[in-house]
Design an enzyme around this catalytic site. Structure first.
Site, PDB file in Angstrom:
ATOM      1  N   HIS A  49       0.941  -1.122   0.003  1.00  5.40           N
ATOM      2  CA  HIS A  49      -0.091  -0.123   0.080  1.00  5.40           C
ATOM      3  C   HIS A  49       0.791   1.091  -0.050  1.00  5.40           C
ATOM      4  O   HIS A  49       1.929   1.247   0.485  1.00  5.40           O
ATOM      5  CB  HIS A  49      -0.960   0.184   1.277  1.00  5.40           C
ATOM      6  CG  HIS A  49      -2.051   0.883   0.932  1.00  5.40           C
ATOM      7  ND1 HIS A  49      -1.911   2.303   1.504  1.00  5.40           N
ATOM      8  CD2 HIS A  49      -3.319   1.045   0.298  1.00  5.40           C
ATOM      9  CE1 HIS A  49      -2.932   2.836   1.101  1.00  5.40           C
ATOM     10  NE2 HIS A  49      -4.028   1.997   0.613  1.00  5.40           N
ATOM     11  N   ASP A  78      -7.860  -5.734   0.002  1.00  5.61           N
ATOM     12  CA  ASP A  78      -8.479  -5.994  -1.397  1.00  5.61           C
ATOM     13  C   ASP A  78      -8.078  -7.569  -1.494  1.00  5.61           C
ATOM     14  O   ASP A  78      -8.780  -8.323  -1.973  1.00  5.61           O
ATOM     15  CB  ASP A  78      -7.794  -5.538  -2.603  1.00  5.61           C
ATOM     16  CG  ASP A  78      -8.660  -3.980  -2.875  1.00  5.61           C
ATOM     17  OD1 ASP A  78      -9.821  -3.961  -2.357  1.00  5.61           O
ATOM     18  OD2 ASP A  78      -7.964  -3.177  -3.307  1.00  5.61           O
TER      19      ASP A  78
HETATM   20  N1  CMC Z   1       4.373  -7.349  -5.108  1.00  8.20           N
HETATM   21  C1  CMC Z   1       5.772  -7.328  -5.278  1.00  8.20           C
HETATM   22  N2  CMC Z   1       6.394  -6.248  -5.168  1.00  8.20           N
HETATM   23  C2  CMC Z   1       5.866  -5.052  -4.806  1.00  8.20           C
HETATM   24  C3  CMC Z   1       4.432  -5.019  -4.538  1.00  8.20           C
HETATM   25  C4  CMC Z   1       3.829  -6.119  -4.726  1.00  8.20           C
HETATM   26  N3  CMC Z   1       2.516  -6.282  -4.764  1.00  8.20           N
HETATM   27  N4  CMC Z   1       4.118  -3.620  -4.223  1.00  8.20           N
HETATM   28  C5  CMC Z   1       5.145  -3.158  -4.104  1.00  8.20           C
HETATM   29  N5  CMC Z   1       6.411  -3.794  -4.506  1.00  8.20           N
HETATM   30  C6  CMC Z   1       7.846  -3.495  -4.527  1.00  8.20           C
HETATM   31  C7  CMC Z   1       8.171  -2.485  -5.812  1.00  8.20           C
HETATM   32  O1  CMC Z   1       8.453  -3.389  -6.713  1.00  8.20           O
HETATM   33  C8  CMC Z   1       9.182  -1.636  -5.215  1.00  8.20           C
HETATM   34  O2  CMC Z   1      10.579  -2.462  -5.059  1.00  8.20           O
HETATM   35  P1  CMC Z   1      11.878  -1.622  -5.327  1.00  8.20           P
HETATM   36  O3  CMC Z   1      11.974  -0.773  -4.235  1.00  8.20           O
HETATM   37  O4  CMC Z   1      12.751  -2.725  -5.167  1.00  8.20           O
HETATM   38  O5  CMC Z   1      11.725  -0.893  -6.473  1.00  8.20           O
HETATM   39  C9  CMC Z   1       8.614  -1.450  -3.430  1.00  8.20           C
HETATM   40  O6  CMC Z   1       7.881  -2.603  -3.296  1.00  8.20           O
HETATM   41  C10 CMC Z   1       8.045  -0.169  -3.525  1.00  8.20           C
HETATM   42  O7  CMC Z   1       6.931  -0.160  -4.443  1.00  8.20           O
HETATM   43  P2  CMC Z   1       6.257   1.050  -4.977  1.00  8.20           P
HETATM   44  O8  CMC Z   1       5.670   0.737  -6.476  1.00  8.20           O
HETATM   45  O9  CMC Z   1       7.382   2.307  -5.032  1.00  8.20           O
HETATM   46  O10 CMC Z   1       5.037   1.610  -4.121  1.00  8.20           O
HETATM   47  P3  CMC Z   1       3.938   2.400  -4.181  1.00  8.20           P
HETATM   48  O11 CMC Z   1       3.670   3.050  -2.902  1.00  8.20           O
HETATM   49  O12 CMC Z   1       3.968   3.360  -5.353  1.00  8.20           O
HETATM   50  O13 CMC Z   1       2.770   1.301  -4.700  1.00  8.20           O
HETATM   51  C11 CMC Z   1       1.011  -0.081  -4.712  1.00  8.20           C
HETATM   52  C12 CMC Z   1       1.582   0.989  -3.940  1.00  8.20           C
HETATM   53  C13 CMC Z   1      -0.454  -0.415  -3.857  1.00  8.20           C
HETATM   54  C14 CMC Z   1       0.432   0.573  -5.996  1.00  8.20           C
HETATM   55  C15 CMC Z   1       1.730  -1.399  -4.797  1.00  8.20           C
HETATM   56  O14 CMC Z   1       2.168  -2.001  -3.531  1.00  8.20           O
HETATM   57  C16 CMC Z   1       1.051  -2.427  -5.712  1.00  8.20           C
HETATM   58  O15 CMC Z   1       1.082  -2.290  -6.720  1.00  8.20           O
HETATM   59  N6  CMC Z   1       0.325  -3.427  -5.044  1.00  8.20           N
HETATM   60  C17 CMC Z   1      -0.461  -4.464  -5.649  1.00  8.20           C
HETATM   61  C18 CMC Z   1      -1.736  -3.806  -6.104  1.00  8.20           C
HETATM   62  C19 CMC Z   1      -2.795  -3.502  -5.120  1.00  8.20           C
HETATM   63  O16 CMC Z   1      -2.853  -4.511  -4.298  1.00  8.20           O
HETATM   64  N7  CMC Z   1      -3.313  -2.429  -4.896  1.00  8.20           N
HETATM   65  C20 CMC Z   1      -4.468  -2.179  -3.799  1.00  8.20           C
HETATM   66  C21 CMC Z   1      -4.160  -1.206  -2.835  1.00  8.20           C
HETATM   67  S1  CMC Z   1      -5.148  -1.154  -1.561  1.00  8.20           S
HETATM   68  C22 CMC Z   1      -6.746  -0.545  -2.215  1.00  8.20           C
HETATM   69  C23 CMC Z   1      -6.804   0.897  -2.515  1.00  8.20           C
HETATM   70  O17 CMC Z   1      -6.732   1.595  -1.453  1.00  8.20           O
HETATM   71  O18 CMC Z   1      -6.676   1.206  -3.824  1.00  8.20           O
END
Ligand code: CMC
Length: 431
Positions: free
Chosen positions: A308, A366
């Site tokens: 998240h 989710d």
């Molecule tokens: N699986 C594997 N690696 C992950 C994941 C994941 N689900 N989420 C983040 N990472 C890794 C990412 O590759 C990055 O690694 P590095 O630092 O080595 O580059 C690190 O963790 C940080 O990720 P980020 O993309 O910079 O984090 P963010 O804050 O931009 O993204 C997120 C948050 C929710 C978009 C992401 O965690 C994600 O894509 N999760 C899967 C989709 C999901 O379940 N979304 C629902 C969120 S809850 C409902 C809502 O409120 O919308």
């Protein structure tokens, strides 16, 4: 307006700029850079708005480190335990919990708006039966501005109120209609003797040919799903609603924009994507393969339902949702289907695995909501529409707050341009 108690100093090129610091009631202080461009001739750069407050708000507060979510100051766990969705709607819209009389009045008003204009039934028929219900919802909610002309004037507080009531009341009807249309069954009219969640389940699962009784356990679980998704401060879809609304667009158009944004798999679409991922994994022995893919920097695959942007400890909504999942699965006697086994094992591994632990990637709301909705009998395509109808009250509350803010300005971010500088047009024969 938040108080200014101290200033931050920005220094560059031998010059100092004093920037006011605003103090929220809770949360980190905020550096006010509104006059920065005028005074210092520089922009700030923050793709994805990871460090930028886009507005003042009194509605929802999240402390991502503590795993805290407050609606108007009330912890989500207390609301999930003691309240119900329509009371939470009143709270989010009005700022305080209703008295018994206010609640009765509010419930009565919502109930009287649950039916949609009969002509909307024909509007639905313009969609292909295999349309994703989110596609249908974006279109139909946007089209509400073509059906309800008497609540489009955003400068009239009464019309704003009526638009809010209409959307909270009609979104479940529209989502259920999108579902019924996609499976070729007749639309089911709302039943005003049922509570909000039961009415939604009734519109989705009953058919005119038979009696249908809504299970109180399932209705409670649905009501909780709605409460837990009702608002989440300035997330992507809410910011979309605010940005659309900042131009003066009508509230139906703004909420349609929010629904479009919510659909993406990184946001509300994650519940559908998560369940599809669990099914794709299929059996517990294939989990290591997917964990390896998630860790591989060259593979775009992510474990859906994990991680998240704000919660870096645990998602408090996920905790409540996990309890509900257990209740629903118990009631329905679902204990050992393959998807559930994969989900449980994936959760266990991710909570122990160094990669997920160090990056603070916990199961989010989710992850569990998909499991509950599937057990209730919803197809995956309906998961995000259910998120959308639950979040509608949050979108509307934030939109109302924004319209009422005297500091409202049209949203217009700047950019860091890295393209060509000015150059002369070359006629096609000379290229
Ligand atoms: N699986 C594997 N690696 C992950 C994941 C994941 N689900 N989420 C983040 N990472 C890794 C990412 O590759 C990055 O690694 P590095 O630092 O080595 O580059 C690190 O963790 C940080 O990720 P980020 O993309 O910079 O984090 P963010 O804050 O931009 O993204 C997120 C948050 C929710 C978009 C992401 O965690 C994600 O894509 N999760 C899967 C989709 C999901 O379940 N979304 C629902 C969120 S809850 C409902 C809502 O409120 O919308």
């Amino acid at each position: 307006m938040a108080e200014t108690k101290r200033t931050a100093t920005l220094s560059f090129d031998g010059k100092n700029f004093e920037l006011p610091m605003l103090s929220p009631t809770v949360g980190p202080d905020v550096i006010d850079i509104r006059k920065l461009y005028a005074e210092a001739d520089v922009f700030t750069y923050d793709p994805g708005f990871t460090s930028t407050a886009s507005c003042e708000s009194t509605i929802t507060f999240i402390d991502g480190d503590k795993g805290e979510l407050l609606y108007r100051g009330y912890p989500i766990e207390q609301l999930a335990e003691n309240s119900h969705f329509l009371e939470v709607c009143y709270l989010l819209l009005n700022g305080s919990l209703p008295t018994a009389e206010q609640m009765e009045n509010f419930e009565g008003r919502i109930t009287r708006h649950t039916m949609v204009h009969e002509q909307m039934h024909y509007f639905f028929r313009g969609f292909r039966r295999d349309s994703h219900p989110m596609a249908t919802m974006v279109g139909v909610v946007g089209a509400m501005s073509a059906f309800y002309h008497d609540s489009l004037d955003i400068n009239d507080p009464w019309q704003r109120e009526v638009a809010a009531m209409r959307m909270i009341a009609k979104l479940p009807t529209i989502a259920a209609m999108a579902y019924k249309y996609s499976i070729g069954q007749p639309f089911v009219y709302p039943r005003n003797n049922l509570d909000y969640a039961s009415n939604f389940l009734h519109m989705c699962f009953s058919v005119p040919a038979e009696d249908y009784t809504v299970s109180p356990v399932l209705a409670k679980a649905m009501d909780r799903i709605m409460m837990l998704h009702a608002d989440h401060e300035q997330n992507a879809s809410t910011s979309t609603v605010r940005l659309a609304g900042s131009s003066g667009a009508n509230p139906f158009a703004c909420v349609a924009a929010g629904i479009a944004c919510l659909w993406g798999p990184a946001h509300g679409g994650a519940n559908q994507a998560c369940l599809e991922m669990l099914r794709e994994i299929g059996t517990v022995d294939r989990i290591p393969e997917y964990i390896a893919k998630a860790k591989d920097k060259n593979d775009p695959f992510r474990l859906m339902g994990f991680g998240h942007r704000v919660y870096k400890n645990f998602d408090p909504r996920a905790k409540v949702m996990k309890e509900s999942a257990d209740e629903v699965l118990d009631l329905l006697g679902i204990h050992d289907n393959e998807t559930l086994k994969v989900a449980k094992e994936l959760e266990r591994i991710a909570l122990e695995d160094e990669y997920f632990v160090s990056k603070k990637l916990y199961p989010n709301v989710d992850f569990y909501s998909g499991i509950i909705l599937e057990a209730m009998g919803f197809p995956t395509a309906m998961f995000t529409p259910i998120f959308a109808l639950s979040r509608t009250v949050g979108w509307i509350s934030q939109w109302k707050e924004m319209i009422g803010d005297p500091a409202l300005k049209i949203g217009r971010p700047r950019q860091l341009y890295i393209g060509e500088t000015a150059r002369d047009y070359v006629p096609v024969v000379n290229r």
